[in-house]
Design an enzyme around this catalytic site. Sequence first.
Site, PDB file in Angstrom:
ATOM      1  N   CYS A 243      34.192  48.492  46.559  1.00 38.24           N
ATOM      2  CA  CYS A 243      33.337  47.289  46.317  1.00 38.24           C
ATOM      3  C   CYS A 243      33.858  46.177  45.329  1.00 38.24           C
ATOM      4  O   CYS A 243      34.792  46.528  44.381  1.00 38.24           O
ATOM      5  CB  CYS A 243      31.980  47.503  46.344  1.00 38.24           C
ATOM      6  SG  CYS A 243      31.553  48.223  44.588  1.00 38.24           S
TER       7      CYS A 243
ATOM      8  N   CYS B 177      33.534  47.487  41.813  1.00 35.31           N
ATOM      9  CA  CYS B 177      34.686  48.521  41.458  1.00 35.31           C
ATOM     10  C   CYS B 177      36.061  47.767  41.031  1.00 35.31           C
ATOM     11  O   CYS B 177      36.385  48.290  40.025  1.00 35.31           O
ATOM     12  CB  CYS B 177      34.780  49.544  42.524  1.00 35.31           C
ATOM     13  SG  CYS B 177      33.451  50.524  43.299  1.00 35.31           S
TER      14      CYS B 177
END
Length: 77
Positions: A10, A13
């Site tokens: 995501c 991240c």
Amino acid sequence: MIIKVLGPGCKNCVNLAANTAEALKELGMEAEIIKVTDYKEMATYGIMSTPALVIDEKVVSYGKVLKSNDIVKILEK
């Protein structure tokens, strides 16, 4: 030193991985940054939320995107 960023890939991240790379650059350190997206592997670290930061197999943060200056403080220890 091996640093792992745990998460499904995501935006958070990706940002954590980028902030980690920036912190390493600021300190003049070299480390391998590995992105772990496999849920089974993430579960072995016992984290409850992502993204997570693991340095040399020790979970140092999870559930938030650390800023590069916060990562610098962790790496200096």
